[in-house]
Design a protein around this motif. Structure first.
Motif, PDB file in Angstrom:
ATOM      1  N   ARG A 362       0.793  -1.220   0.000  1.00  0.00           N
ATOM      2  CA  ARG A 362       0.000   0.000   0.000  1.00  0.00           C
ATOM      3  C   ARG A 362       0.839   1.291   0.000  1.00  0.00           C
ATOM      4  O   ARG A 362       0.670   2.155  -0.855  1.00  0.00           O
ATOM      5  CB  ARG A 362      -0.900  -0.037   1.233  1.00  0.00           C
ATOM      6  N   SER A 363       1.750   1.404   0.975  1.00  0.00           N
ATOM      7  CA  SER A 363       2.464   2.681   1.097  1.00  0.00           C
ATOM      8  C   SER A 363       3.408   2.896  -0.080  1.00  0.00           C
ATOM      9  O   SER A 363       3.548   4.009  -0.589  1.00  0.00           O
ATOM     10  CB  SER A 363       3.233   2.732   2.412  1.00  0.00           C
ATOM     11  N   ALA A 364       4.036   1.804  -0.547  1.00  0.00           N
ATOM     12  CA  ALA A 364       4.937   1.932  -1.690  1.00  0.00           C
ATOM     13  C   ALA A 364       4.156   2.330  -2.943  1.00  0.00           C
ATOM     14  O   ALA A 364       4.607   3.134  -3.754  1.00  0.00           O
ATOM     15  CB  ALA A 364       5.680   0.626  -1.930  1.00  0.00           C
ATOM     16  N   PHE A 365       2.930   1.759  -3.087  1.00  0.00           N
ATOM     17  CA  PHE A 365       2.110   2.119  -4.238  1.00  0.00           C
ATOM     18  C   PHE A 365       1.725   3.592  -4.161  1.00  0.00           C
ATOM     19  O   PHE A 365       1.810   4.323  -5.156  1.00  0.00           O
ATOM     20  CB  PHE A 365       0.845   1.262  -4.308  1.00  0.00           C
ATOM     21  N   LEU A 366       1.314   4.033  -2.973  1.00  0.00           N
ATOM     22  CA  LEU A 366       0.901   5.429  -2.818  1.00  0.00           C
ATOM     23  C   LEU A 366       2.036   6.389  -3.182  1.00  0.00           C
ATOM     24  O   LEU A 366       1.824   7.383  -3.864  1.00  0.00           O
ATOM     25  CB  LEU A 366       0.464   5.692  -1.372  1.00  0.00           C
ATOM     26  N   ASN A 367       3.241   6.048  -2.726  1.00  0.00           N
ATOM     27  CA  ASN A 367       4.400   6.875  -3.086  1.00  0.00           C
ATOM     28  C   ASN A 367       4.571   6.967  -4.589  1.00  0.00           C
ATOM     29  O   ASN A 367       4.739   8.041  -5.153  1.00  0.00           O
ATOM     30  CB  ASN A 367       5.688   6.281  -2.493  1.00  0.00           C
ATOM     31  N   GLY A 368       4.539   5.788  -5.228  1.00  0.00           N
ATOM     32  CA  GLY A 368       4.702   5.741  -6.674  1.00  0.00           C
ATOM     33  C   GLY A 368       3.597   6.499  -7.389  1.00  0.00           C
ATOM     34  O   GLY A 368       3.843   7.223  -8.348  1.00  0.00           O
ATOM     35  N   PHE A 369       2.381   6.317  -6.890  1.00  0.00           N
ATOM     36  CA  PHE A 369       1.238   6.955  -7.543  1.00  0.00           C
ATOM     37  C   PHE A 369       1.334   8.476  -7.425  1.00  0.00           C
ATOM     38  O   PHE A 369       1.079   9.193  -8.391  1.00  0.00           O
ATOM     39  CB  PHE A 369      -0.075   6.454  -6.922  1.00  0.00           C
ATOM     40  N   SER A 370       1.724   8.953  -6.261  1.00  0.00           N
ATOM     41  CA  SER A 370       1.849  10.408  -6.081  1.00  0.00           C
ATOM     42  C   SER A 370       2.857  10.988  -7.050  1.00  0.00           C
ATOM     43  O   SER A 370       2.634  12.050  -7.641  1.00  0.00           O
ATOM     44  CB  SER A 370       2.286  10.745  -4.658  1.00  0.00           C
ATOM     45  N   SER A 371       3.991  10.272  -7.242  1.00  0.00           N
ATOM     46  CA  SER A 371       4.976  10.852  -8.146  1.00  0.00           C
ATOM     47  C   SER A 371       4.495  10.769  -9.592  1.00  0.00           C
ATOM     48  O   SER A 371       4.770  11.673 -10.383  1.00  0.00           O
ATOM     49  CB  SER A 371       6.357  10.235  -7.949  1.00  0.00           C
ATOM     50  N   LEU A 372       3.730   9.707  -9.951  1.00  0.00           N
ATOM     51  CA  LEU A 372       3.159   9.648 -11.310  1.00  0.00           C
ATOM     52  C   LEU A 372       2.174  10.797 -11.516  1.00  0.00           C
ATOM     53  O   LEU A 372       2.116  11.401 -12.595  1.00  0.00           O
ATOM     54  CB  LEU A 372       2.425   8.321 -11.527  1.00  0.00           C
ATOM     55  N   LEU A 373       1.401  11.094 -10.474  1.00  0.00           N
ATOM     56  CA  LEU A 373       0.404  12.158 -10.588  1.00  0.00           C
ATOM     57  C   LEU A 373       1.089  13.521 -10.748  1.00  0.00           C
ATOM     58  O   LEU A 373       0.666  14.358 -11.556  1.00  0.00           O
ATOM     59  CB  LEU A 373      -0.518  12.141  -9.366  1.00  0.00           C
ATOM     60  N   ASN A 374       2.155  13.727  -9.988  1.00  0.00           N
ATOM     61  CA  ASN A 374       2.903  14.973 -10.137  1.00  0.00           C
ATOM     62  C   ASN A 374       3.453  15.120 -11.545  1.00  0.00           C
ATOM     63  O   ASN A 374       3.407  16.198 -12.144  1.00  0.00           O
ATOM     64  CB  ASN A 374       4.076  15.022  -9.143  1.00  0.00           C
ATOM     65  N   VAL A 477     -12.857   2.584 -12.292  1.00  0.00           N
ATOM     66  CA  VAL A 477     -11.749   3.304 -12.916  1.00  0.00           C
ATOM     67  C   VAL A 477     -12.013   4.807 -12.842  1.00  0.00           C
ATOM     68  O   VAL A 477     -13.133   5.263 -13.077  1.00  0.00           O
ATOM     69  CB  VAL A 477     -11.587   2.888 -14.401  1.00  0.00           C
ATOM     70  N   ALA A 478     -10.984   5.581 -12.514  1.00  0.00           N
ATOM     71  CA  ALA A 478     -11.087   7.043 -12.490  1.00  0.00           C
ATOM     72  C   ALA A 478      -9.825   7.599 -13.118  1.00  0.00           C
ATOM     73  O   ALA A 478      -8.828   6.886 -13.240  1.00  0.00           O
ATOM     74  CB  ALA A 478     -11.211   7.532 -11.048  1.00  0.00           C
ATOM     75  N   SER A 479      -9.875   8.852 -13.565  1.00  0.00           N
ATOM     76  CA  SER A 479      -8.642   9.394 -14.120  1.00  0.00           C
ATOM     77  C   SER A 479      -8.466  10.885 -13.877  1.00  0.00           C
ATOM     78  O   SER A 479      -9.422  11.629 -13.688  1.00  0.00           O
ATOM     79  CB  SER A 479      -8.547   9.085 -15.622  1.00  0.00           C
ATOM     80  N   PHE A 480      -7.215  11.280 -13.870  1.00  0.00           N
ATOM     81  CA  PHE A 480      -6.801  12.670 -13.788  1.00  0.00           C
ATOM     82  C   PHE A 480      -6.747  13.199 -15.221  1.00  0.00           C
ATOM     83  O   PHE A 480      -6.274  12.481 -16.096  1.00  0.00           O
ATOM     84  CB  PHE A 480      -5.416  12.747 -13.132  1.00  0.00           C
ATOM     85  N   PRO A 481      -7.189  14.396 -15.556  1.00  0.00           N
ATOM     86  CA  PRO A 481      -7.681  15.385 -14.614  1.00  0.00           C
ATOM     87  C   PRO A 481      -9.198  15.330 -14.385  1.00  0.00           C
ATOM     88  O   PRO A 481      -9.685  15.951 -13.435  1.00  0.00           O
ATOM     89  CB  PRO A 481      -7.309  16.700 -15.299  1.00  0.00           C
ATOM     90  N   GLY A 482      -9.931  14.559 -15.228  1.00  0.00           N
ATOM     91  CA  GLY A 482     -11.390  14.587 -15.195  1.00  0.00           C
ATOM     92  C   GLY A 482     -12.021  14.341 -13.828  1.00  0.00           C
ATOM     93  O   GLY A 482     -12.990  14.998 -13.459  1.00  0.00           O
ATOM     94  N   MET A 488      -6.377  11.429  -3.534  1.00  0.00           N
ATOM     95  CA  MET A 488      -7.537  10.944  -2.807  1.00  0.00           C
ATOM     96  C   MET A 488      -8.843  11.124  -3.597  1.00  0.00           C
ATOM     97  O   MET A 488      -9.768  10.328  -3.453  1.00  0.00           O
ATOM     98  CB  MET A 488      -7.627  11.601  -1.429  1.00  0.00           C
ATOM     99  N   ASP A 489      -8.925  12.146  -4.446  1.00  0.00           N
ATOM    100  CA  ASP A 489     -10.112  12.315  -5.315  1.00  0.00           C
ATOM    101  C   ASP A 489     -10.239  11.092  -6.215  1.00  0.00           C
ATOM    102  O   ASP A 489     -11.321  10.544  -6.416  1.00  0.00           O
ATOM    103  CB  ASP A 489      -9.969  13.549  -6.220  1.00  0.00           C
ATOM    104  N   LEU A 490      -9.099  10.684  -6.781  1.00  0.00           N
ATOM    105  CA  LEU A 490      -9.111   9.570  -7.725  1.00  0.00           C
ATOM    106  C   LEU A 490      -9.431   8.257  -7.013  1.00  0.00           C
ATOM    107  O   LEU A 490     -10.226   7.456  -7.500  1.00  0.00           O
ATOM    108  CB  LEU A 490      -7.769   9.466  -8.446  1.00  0.00           C
ATOM    109  N   PHE A 491      -8.836   8.066  -5.845  1.00  0.00           N
ATOM    110  CA  PHE A 491      -9.123   6.850  -5.090  1.00  0.00           C
ATOM    111  C   PHE A 491     -10.605   6.785  -4.700  1.00  0.00           C
ATOM    112  O   PHE A 491     -11.249   5.759  -4.833  1.00  0.00           O
ATOM    113  CB  PHE A 491      -8.244   6.772  -3.830  1.00  0.00           C
ATOM    114  N   ALA A 492     -11.142   7.930  -4.236  1.00  0.00           N
ATOM    115  CA  ALA A 492     -12.539   7.956  -3.791  1.00  0.00           C
ATOM    116  C   ALA A 492     -13.478   7.671  -4.963  1.00  0.00           C
ATOM    117  O   ALA A 492     -14.431   6.887  -4.846  1.00  0.00           O
ATOM    118  CB  ALA A 492     -12.853   9.306  -3.159  1.00  0.00           C
ATOM    119  N   THR A 493     -13.205   8.282  -6.127  1.00  0.00           N
ATOM    120  CA  THR A 493     -14.075   8.092  -7.286  1.00  0.00           C
ATOM    121  C   THR A 493     -14.010   6.651  -7.791  1.00  0.00           C
ATOM    122  O   THR A 493     -15.050   6.028  -8.055  1.00  0.00           O
ATOM    123  CB  THR A 493     -13.666   9.062  -8.419  1.00  0.00           C
ATOM    124  N   ALA A 494     -12.773   6.129  -7.921  1.00  0.00           N
ATOM    125  CA  ALA A 494     -12.628   4.753  -8.394  1.00  0.00           C
ATOM    126  C   ALA A 494     -13.312   3.792  -7.422  1.00  0.00           C
ATOM    127  O   ALA A 494     -13.966   2.831  -7.836  1.00  0.00           O
ATOM    128  CB  ALA A 494     -11.145   4.402  -8.544  1.00  0.00           C
TER     129      ALA A 494
END
Lengths: 513, 133
Positions: A362-374, A477-482, A488-494
C-alpha cells in the motif's frame, strides 16, 4: 487469439505508423487524411486476421471516425488511438510468443544439462517467462556458447564436473544448481560451488519461474558499493584493491570528518570503518552517522582489534552492525560484507513488495502513484487509476481454504504481469483489493484494458484438490484530470465506481457514475 | 590583470602541485621548472597518496613506472576518494606508447607528456589544468 510474433511485430509497426499518420492528418490535408484512414483499415484487417479482436475493433472505429474533417475529431480520435496503441503494444507481452527477438526478452539464461529431456523442460519453462534460454548439454558446449552470447545467469546440472571453471570463465554470473533431491548436503555442496539457488528435479515449472525471476533480479543488481573509511593510506590502498577483486565497488575516505558530506554523493550499500582513526575514531564516526535520520539503516561494519572485548562492545553500543578483526581472512570479511548487504537489500524489497503477488504494498504504491500524478500534472497528461476487488473472495477462502485463496492471488499477480505495460504501476491495496495506475491513459482508454483482464481472469481455471473453480473481479476506474486533481479524489471516485460495479452484479468494470 | 598567474605577488594562495616520481633527478628538474608554485614531492604511488591526503594538491604530476604502486594504480586509487577524485593528473613518463596513454586516460588523467620534457608544453598544460591564464 494469440498472434504470431511476426504478426504482432507487423501490427506494432502499423499501429505506430497510424499514430504518425493521424498526427500528420490533423493539418486537414485531404490526402493525408485518406492515408491515415487507409492505414486504420489496414490495422483493422491485420488485427482481425491475427485474432486480435479488440485491436480490430479500435482500428475499425478509427476508420469510421477519420471520415470526418479533423476539426470534428475531438478527443475521441486520441483516445481510441491510445487504446489501439495499447492493444498493439500488449502483443509483446503474450507468453505464447516464443522466438521473440532478443531485444524484447527479459534476459538470457544458459542451461547446462546432459539429460535432453530435463534440458528441454527447463528451457521451455524459461522461455515461458519471456526469457531467452541457451540450451547446452556439456560444460564444454556451455563454455563455447556462454563466451559467445554472454548469459545473465545459468542453471546447471549438479552432477557436472567443472561448474566452477565455467562460472569463472563467464565472469561469475548468478546461477542455480539443478539437483536430484532436496537433501541439505546437496544444497550445501551447491552453495559451496557458488550457486545462489537450488532447484530440485523433477522440475516444477512454478518453482522454476520463481528461480528464473530471482536469478535475473540478481543479475540486474549492480555491484555492491562499499565506502571504506580509514586514515591510513596504506591500509586504504591494500584493502580497497582486495575488495575490488571480490566484486565490490570500493570508494574510500581518508578524512573521517567529511563522512556526512560524501555519503550523500556516494550512497553506499555499506560503510566499512577502521576503529582507530584521527581526529575522529570509528566509534565517534558511527555515533555521528546514527544521529542522522537518513543513515539509520545503513550497515556499518568495524575493522579493529579483536582482543579487546570492550572496544567491540562499544562499537555495537554506538550502532555498528558487525565487528571484524583486522587480521581476518579476506574470504570471511568478503562473506560478512556481502551477506550483510544482501540481507539489507532483501529486507528493503520485502518491505515494498507483497511476496505472493509481487505487487507493491500500500504505502509503496501510494508513493509511486503520487509521483506519477505529479509527473502527469507537470506534463499536462492524463493518468488513470483502477481499483479491482476479487468477487466472493471470502467464500473462496471459506470453502477451499486459505491456500486456495493464496493460489488465486498468485494467479492474479501473474495475470497482471502478463497484461500490463512496464510503466503501469500495480499494488495490493488490502486483502483482495488491487490497484493499478495507467500513465498516459484516461478512464476511457484504461477501462477496456481492465475489462480484457477480467475476461482472461474469468477464463482462468484454478484448481484445488481436484476441484476447479473460477474467480472474477469488479473494478472502478477514475482518471486525472477529469475526476479530480488529488490522489484521494481519484481513489474515492474509483472506489465509488467499484462499489457500484458490485451492486450491479459484480464481474464488471465501471468508469462512469 | 587582477589575477596574476605568478603566485609571487601573493595576491592568491599559491597553487599546490604534487610531483610523484621515483627518479630523483627528474623530480628535482620538475620542481625547478615549477618554482613559483607550492611543490610537494613523493617517491612512489603509495607515498603519492599519502602526500595527496596530507597536502591536498590542486594538480598532480606523476610518473607511470614506480615501485610499490605505479602511477596508473595510484590515480585509480585517488578516484575512489570523493575528496580527491577531482584533482587533475598529468602523467610525465618515458613510457609513451599507445597502451600506457590509453590506460592513463582511462583512469582519468588529463594529459600524457612524454620524456624528455618540453618545458614550454609542460607549463602550458599545468596552467591549463590549474585554470590559470
Amino acid at each position: 487469439m494469440n498472434a504470431s510474433p511476426h504478426d504482432a511485430h507487423v501490427l506494432r509497426e502499423l499501429a505506430s505508423a497510424l499514430g504518425k499518420a493521424i498526427a500528420e492528418a490533423r493539418g486537414g490535408e485531404v490526402l493525408r487524411i485518406k492515408a491515415a484512414r487507409d492505414l486504420a483499415g489496414e490495422v483493422r484487417d491485420h488485427a482481425r486476421a491475427a485474432g486480435l479482436e479488440l485491436l480490430a475493433a479500435h482500428a475499425s472505429r478509427l476508420f469510421a471516425l477519420l471520415a470526418v474533417p479533423p476539426a470534428r475529431w475531438g478527443v475521441t480520435v486520441d483516445e481510441v488511438l491510445a487504446a489501439a496503441s495499447y492493444e498493439a503494444e500488449r502483443t509483446k507481452l503474450r507468453p505464447s510468443s516464443y522466438g521473440l527477438p532478443a531485444t524484447l526478452l527479459a534476459g538470457r539464461i544458459l542451461v547446462v544439462d546432459p539429460d535432453a529431456t530435463t534440458r528441454t523442460t527447463t528451457s521451455d519453462a524459461i522461455r515461458a517467462n519471456l526469457v531467452e534460454a541457451i540450451s547446452t548439454g556439456s560444460i564444454e558446449e556451455a563454455l563455447h556458447e556462454g563466451l559467445r552470447r554472454h548469459p545473465d545467469a545459468m542453471i546447471v546440472n549438479a552432477d557436472l564436473e567443472g561448474i566452477e571453471r565455467l562460472h569463472a570463465a563467464l565472469g561469475k554470473p548468478p546461477f542455480a544448481i539443478l539437483g536430484r533431491d532436496g537433501l541439505t548436503s546437496h544444497r550445501a555442496a551447491a552453495a559451496k560451488k557458488g550457486a545462489s539457488l537450488y532447484v530440485q528435479r523433477p522440475i516444477d515449472t512454478e518453482e522454476l519461474s520463481v528461480t528464473v525471476r530471482r536469478l535475473l533480479d540478481r543479475a540486474r543488481t549492480p555491484r555492491p558499493k562499499v565506502l571504506l573509511v580509514d586514515d591510513s593510506p596504506h591500509r586504504l590502498v591494500d584493502l580497497s584493491r582486495k575488495l575490488d577483486g571480490e566484486g565490490m565497488t570500493v570508494q574510500t575516505l581518508s578524512d573521517p570528518t567529511r563522512v556526512l558530506e560524501v555519503l550523500d554523493e556516494i550512497r553506499p550499500d555499506l560503510v566499512l570503518v577502521e576503529a582507530k582513526m584521527e581526529p575522529l575514531d570509528g566509534w565517534e564516526l558511527c555515533a555521528v552517522l546514527r544521529t542522522a535520520p537518513e543513515w539509520q539503516d545503513l550497515p556499518i561494519v568495524f575493522l579493529g582489534d579483536s582482543e579487546d572485548p570492550e572496544s567491540r562492545a562499544a562499537a555495537f553500543r554506538v550502532g555498528a552492525d558487525d565487528f571484524v578483526p583486522r587480521a581476518n581472512d579476506l574470504r570471511e570479511l568478503t562473506a560478512r560484507l556481502l551477506g550483510r548487504i544482501e540481507r539489507t537489500r532483501l529486507l528493503r524489497d520485502r518491505g515494498d513488495r507483497d511476496f505472493l503477488t509481487g505487487l507493491l504494498r500500500r504505502s509503496a504504491f501510494l508513493n509511486g502513484f503520487s509521483s506519477l500524478l505529479n509527473q502527469a500534472r507537470r506534463r499536462n497528461r492524463p493518468l488513470a487509476l483502477a481499483i479491482l476487488d476479487l468477487d466472493h473472495f471470502k467464500q473462496v477462502n471459506d470453502r477451499f481454504g486459505h491456500l486456495a485463496g493464496d493460489r488465486v492471488l498468485v494467479a492474479v499477480g501473474k495475470l497482471l504481469a502478463d497484461h500490463l505495460r512496464g510503466e503501469d504501476l500495480r499494488g495490493r491495496w488490502g486483502g483482495e483489493e488491487i490497484v493499478i495506475a495507467f500513465p498516459e491513459s484516461t478512464r476511457e482508454t484504461a477501462a477496456p484494458a481492465v475489462r480484457r483482464m477480467l475476461e482472461d481472469m474469468a477464463k482462468l481455471a484454478i484448481e484445488d484438490d481436484g476441484e476447479v473453480f473460477h474467480v472474477t473481479f469488479s473494478a472502478g476506474v477514475a482518471s486525472f484530470p477529469g475526476d479530480g486533481p488529488q490522489p484521494m479524489d481519484l481513489f474515492a471516485t474509483a472506489d465509488r465506481r467499484l462499489y457500484l460495479a458490485k451492486r450491479l452484479g459484480r464481474a464488471r468494470v465501471l468508469s462512469e457514475g | 590583470m587582477a589575477a596574476l598567474p605568478s603566485p609571487l605577488f601573493g595576491a592568491e594562495p599559491r597553487k599546490r602541485i604534487l610531483v610523484v616520481d621515483d627518479d630523483e633527478p627528474t623530480a628535482r628538474i620538475l620542481g625547478h621548472f615549477l618554482r613559483g608554485y607550492d611543490v610537494d614531492l613523493a617517491g612512489n604511488g603509495l607515498e603519492g597518496i599519502e602526500r595527496a591526503i596530507a597536502h591536498r594538491p590542486d594538480l598532480i604530476l606523476a610518473d607511470v613506472w614506480m615501485p610499490e604502486l605505479d602511477g596508473i594504480e595510484m590515480v585509480r586509487q585517488l578516484h575512489r576518494d570523493p575528496t580527491l577524485a577531482h584533482v587533475p593528473v598529468i602523467f610525465v613518463s618515458a613510457a609513451g606508447d599507445a597502451q600506457h596513454v590509453a590506460a592513463a586516460i582511462s583512469v582519468g588523467a588529463r594529459h600524457f607528456l612524454a620524456k624528455p620534457i618540453d618545458v614550454k608544453k609542460l607549463l602550458g598544460l599545468v596552467r591549463k589544468a590549474l585554470g590559470v591564464p
